[in-house]
Scaffold this motif. Structure first.
Motif, PDB file in Angstrom:
ATOM      1  N   ARG A   9       0.806  -1.099  -0.035  1.00 55.16           N
ATOM      2  CA  ARG A   9      -0.013  -0.081   0.056  1.00 55.16           C
ATOM      3  C   ARG A   9       0.787   1.226   0.050  1.00 55.16           C
ATOM      4  O   ARG A   9       0.490   2.579  -0.748  1.00 55.16           O
ATOM      5  CB  ARG A   9      -0.996   0.015   1.207  1.00 55.16           C
ATOM      6  CG  ARG A   9      -2.071  -1.219   1.060  1.00 55.16           C
ATOM      7  CD  ARG A   9      -3.215  -0.801   2.265  1.00 55.16           C
ATOM      8  NE  ARG A   9      -2.733  -0.790   3.761  1.00 55.16           N
ATOM      9  CZ  ARG A   9      -2.609  -1.757   4.356  1.00 55.16           C
ATOM     10  NH1 ARG A   9      -2.868  -2.875   3.972  1.00 55.16           N
ATOM     11  NH2 ARG A   9      -1.954  -1.585   5.576  1.00 55.16           N
ATOM     12  N   ARG A  34       2.000   6.933  -6.813  1.00 56.58           N
ATOM     13  CA  ARG A  34       0.808   8.007  -6.839  1.00 56.58           C
ATOM     14  C   ARG A  34       1.577   9.321  -7.037  1.00 56.58           C
ATOM     15  O   ARG A  34       1.440  10.321  -7.394  1.00 56.58           O
ATOM     16  CB  ARG A  34      -0.458   7.834  -6.345  1.00 56.58           C
ATOM     17  CG  ARG A  34      -1.301   6.749  -6.611  1.00 56.58           C
ATOM     18  CD  ARG A  34      -2.673   6.796  -5.760  1.00 56.58           C
ATOM     19  NE  ARG A  34      -3.258   8.156  -5.649  1.00 56.58           N
ATOM     20  CZ  ARG A  34      -3.722   8.665  -4.991  1.00 56.58           C
ATOM     21  NH1 ARG A  34      -3.803   8.172  -3.654  1.00 56.58           N
ATOM     22  NH2 ARG A  34      -4.455  10.025  -4.979  1.00 56.58           N
ATOM     23  N   ASN A  35       2.282   9.524  -5.660  1.00 56.43           N
ATOM     24  CA  ASN A  35       2.907  10.645  -5.418  1.00 56.43           C
ATOM     25  C   ASN A  35       4.053  10.993  -6.503  1.00 56.43           C
ATOM     26  O   ASN A  35       4.165  12.032  -6.824  1.00 56.43           O
ATOM     27  CB  ASN A  35       3.588  10.747  -3.999  1.00 56.43           C
ATOM     28  CG  ASN A  35       4.189  12.136  -3.581  1.00 56.43           C
ATOM     29  OD1 ASN A  35       3.476  12.916  -3.651  1.00 56.43           O
ATOM     30  ND2 ASN A  35       5.349  11.927  -3.215  1.00 56.43           N
ATOM     31  N   GLU A  57      -6.231  12.928   1.422  1.00 53.32           N
ATOM     32  CA  GLU A  57      -5.847  12.239   0.237  1.00 53.32           C
ATOM     33  C   GLU A  57      -4.487  12.251  -0.623  1.00 53.32           C
ATOM     34  O   GLU A  57      -4.299  11.570  -1.392  1.00 53.32           O
ATOM     35  CB  GLU A  57      -6.887  12.744  -0.983  1.00 53.32           C
ATOM     36  CG  GLU A  57      -8.333  12.711  -0.375  1.00 53.32           C
ATOM     37  CD  GLU A  57      -9.270  13.315  -1.669  1.00 53.32           C
ATOM     38  OE1 GLU A  57      -8.605  13.740  -2.768  1.00 53.32           O
ATOM     39  OE2 GLU A  57     -10.483  13.443  -1.274  1.00 53.32           O
ATOM     40  N   HIS A  58      -3.591  13.121   0.105  1.00 52.10           N
ATOM     41  CA  HIS A  58      -2.419  13.207  -0.543  1.00 52.10           C
ATOM     42  C   HIS A  58      -1.440  11.870  -0.411  1.00 52.10           C
ATOM     43  O   HIS A  58      -1.355  11.387   0.807  1.00 52.10           O
ATOM     44  CB  HIS A  58      -1.610  14.500   0.105  1.00 52.10           C
ATOM     45  CG  HIS A  58      -0.489  14.822  -0.765  1.00 52.10           C
ATOM     46  ND1 HIS A  58       0.815  13.977  -0.722  1.00 52.10           N
ATOM     47  CD2 HIS A  58      -0.032  15.977  -1.405  1.00 52.10           C
ATOM     48  CE1 HIS A  58       1.872  14.628  -1.759  1.00 52.10           C
ATOM     49  NE2 HIS A  58       0.982  15.869  -2.118  1.00 52.10           N
ATOM     50  N   PRO A  59      -1.051  11.544  -1.613  1.00 49.93           N
ATOM     51  CA  PRO A  59      -0.278   9.873  -1.511  1.00 49.93           C
ATOM     52  C   PRO A  59       0.617   9.988  -0.738  1.00 49.93           C
ATOM     53  O   PRO A  59       0.909   8.974   0.009  1.00 49.93           O
ATOM     54  CB  PRO A  59      -0.003   9.850  -3.016  1.00 49.93           C
ATOM     55  CG  PRO A  59      -0.095  11.412  -3.645  1.00 49.93           C
ATOM     56  CD  PRO A  59      -1.130  12.035  -2.818  1.00 49.93           C
ATOM     57  N   ARG A  61      -0.544   9.529   2.747  1.00 51.53           N
ATOM     58  CA  ARG A  61      -1.105   8.023   3.109  1.00 51.53           C
ATOM     59  C   ARG A  61       0.210   7.102   2.910  1.00 51.53           C
ATOM     60  O   ARG A  61      -0.066   5.948   3.366  1.00 51.53           O
ATOM     61  CB  ARG A  61      -2.298   7.710   1.742  1.00 51.53           C
ATOM     62  CG  ARG A  61      -3.184   8.825   1.845  1.00 51.53           C
ATOM     63  CD  ARG A  61      -4.332   8.597   0.821  1.00 51.53           C
ATOM     64  NE  ARG A  61      -5.140   7.305   1.135  1.00 51.53           N
ATOM     65  CZ  ARG A  61      -6.047   6.779   0.205  1.00 51.53           C
ATOM     66  NH1 ARG A  61      -6.456   7.843  -0.842  1.00 51.53           N
ATOM     67  NH2 ARG A  61      -6.627   5.682   0.252  1.00 51.53           N
ATOM     68  N   SER A  62       1.102   7.385   2.070  1.00 51.28           N
ATOM     69  CA  SER A  62       2.209   6.332   2.060  1.00 51.28           C
ATOM     70  C   SER A  62       2.829   6.255   3.405  1.00 51.28           C
ATOM     71  O   SER A  62       3.236   5.210   3.949  1.00 51.28           O
ATOM     72  CB  SER A  62       3.156   6.810   0.961  1.00 51.28           C
ATOM     73  OG  SER A  62       4.292   5.864   0.898  1.00 51.28           O
ATOM     74  N   ASP A  70       2.493   1.677  -3.604  1.00 51.18           N
ATOM     75  CA  ASP A  70       1.280   2.144  -4.322  1.00 51.18           C
ATOM     76  C   ASP A  70       1.161   3.644  -4.352  1.00 51.18           C
ATOM     77  O   ASP A  70       1.006   4.530  -5.283  1.00 51.18           O
ATOM     78  CB  ASP A  70      -0.108   1.588  -4.042  1.00 51.18           C
ATOM     79  CG  ASP A  70       0.228   0.027  -4.514  1.00 51.18           C
ATOM     80  OD1 ASP A  70       0.899  -0.609  -5.370  1.00 51.18           O
ATOM     81  OD2 ASP A  70      -0.829  -0.754  -4.284  1.00 51.18           O
ATOM     82  N   GLU A  71       0.885   4.032  -2.986  1.00 52.75           N
ATOM     83  CA  GLU A  71       0.728   5.539  -2.591  1.00 52.75           C
ATOM     84  C   GLU A  71       2.110   6.462  -3.015  1.00 52.75           C
ATOM     85  O   GLU A  71       1.901   7.540  -3.727  1.00 52.75           O
ATOM     86  CB  GLU A  71       0.282   5.714  -1.231  1.00 52.75           C
ATOM     87  CG  GLU A  71      -0.998   5.359  -0.830  1.00 52.75           C
ATOM     88  CD  GLU A  71      -2.119   5.867  -1.533  1.00 52.75           C
ATOM     89  OE1 GLU A  71      -2.227   6.929  -2.149  1.00 52.75           O
ATOM     90  OE2 GLU A  71      -3.059   5.220  -1.611  1.00 52.75           O
TER      91      GLU A  71
END
Length: 313
Positions: A100, A107-108, A225-227, A230-231, A103-104
């Motif tokens: 996870r 996205r970043n 929501e910022h990846p 979240r990462s 993945d984040e």
């Protein structure tokens, strides 16, 4: 008219440039490969739940005191871990949390690369326009120098007027050279980020209508929501499971084993009462291992995992 139509049709749009950056940017492709590498950690962690099957075979020959002994055999052994202090369970959870996080993180990286692509696209348009303005300014000042020389020739001007016009002309030439260098620099950045040379770029539209309604709303969206955030949250989860996995090494473990072997023996000459030929053997059992002292390694690994968790938080 036909020439204008061809130019418009072949012009690059910002969406086309973003598509190229998304497909061909080396940093982005490297991040995608990193995600695929991390995905395999889940399968590696799950292997702790599955049995280990080993096949073996051997052939031996010995001679002593006139007796030749030939032995050999083959077999299959199966070992299944029944309890390992919840290490496999927590390793799987940690691996999934790492996936996870990756993945984040991807996205970043995508957001940063696409932002850089937009900046490179607009910089090329901006610097090209500035260079055009510098060229027009230089052309105007060239006329000013010519006019000043003409007035001097007819006695209506002074050498000071000519020198001032020439100074402005020299400054404009330097500014034009700097502008052209900036165009080449922005084109190189464009190629680095997007992976292609900038052609005829169409101006992009403003995205004001896509912005949040207020700065507070922007902060709220970013926090949720910022990846990158979240990462980091997923890395905290992974660190928590890693602590539990390290603590599992201090607990007992139980494993089951089963084996099937077929052995061959041949003696020449054979002594009375000794068996020869093929024999079959089977075995099954359980083993319990209780850690008593591990040289401090397990405790150090637990402390290390806890410090890593604190660092992640």
């Amino acid at each position: 008219v036909s020439g204008v139509g061809i130019t418009a049709a072949s012009a690059e749009t910002i969406f086309g440039a973003l598509t190229k950056a998304y497909q061909y940017n080396s940093t982005l492709n490297a991040s995608r490969a990193g995600v695929r590498v991390t995905d395999e950690d889940v399968a590696i962690a799950k292997s702790g739940w599955r049995p280990v099957v080993m096949g073996s075979s051997s052939v031996n020959y010995a001679s002593q005191g006139g007796t030749q002994l030939t032995t050999g055999g083959f077999g299959v052994t199966i070992q299944q871990t029944l309890f390992d202090g919840f290490q496999t369970l927590n390793n799987v959870r940690a691996a999934k949390a790492q996936v996870r996080a990756q993945d984040e993180g991807l996205r970043n990286t995508e957001e940063n690369i696409l932002f850089n692509a937009v900046s490179a696209y607009m910089d090329v348009i901006l610097n090209r326009q500035i260079a055009q303005f510098r060229e027009r300014n230089l052309a105007f000042l060239n006329e000013q120098v010519r006019a000043a020389n003409s007035r001097l020739d007819v006695g209506e001007g002074t050498r000071t007027d000519v020198a001032q016009a020439q100074a402005s002309q020299a400054l404009a030439q330097a500014q034009l050279s700097a502008a052209r260098a900036q165009v080449r620099s922005s084109a190189a950045t464009y190629h680095q980020v997007i992976g292609d040379e900038p052609g005829n770029l169409q101006p992009a539209q403003a995205v004001t209508k896509l912005l949040p309604s207020s700065l507070a709303a922007a902060f709220a969206i970013a926090a949720a929501e910022h990846p990158a955030i979240r990462s980091t949250e997923a890395l905290v989860d992974a660190s928590e499971f890693s602590v539990k996995s390290a603590e599992g090494t201090l607990l007992p473990s139980i494993a089951a084993q089963a084996g099937l072997n077929r052995d061959y023996t041949n003696r020449s000459p054979n002594a009375a009462g000794l068996s020869q030929g093929w024999e079959n053997a089977a075995s099954i059992g359980l083993s319990l291992n209780v850690p008593i002292y591990q040289g401090g390694r397990a405790s150090a690994e637990v402390r290390q995992a806890k410090e890593s968790l604190g660092q992640a938080r």
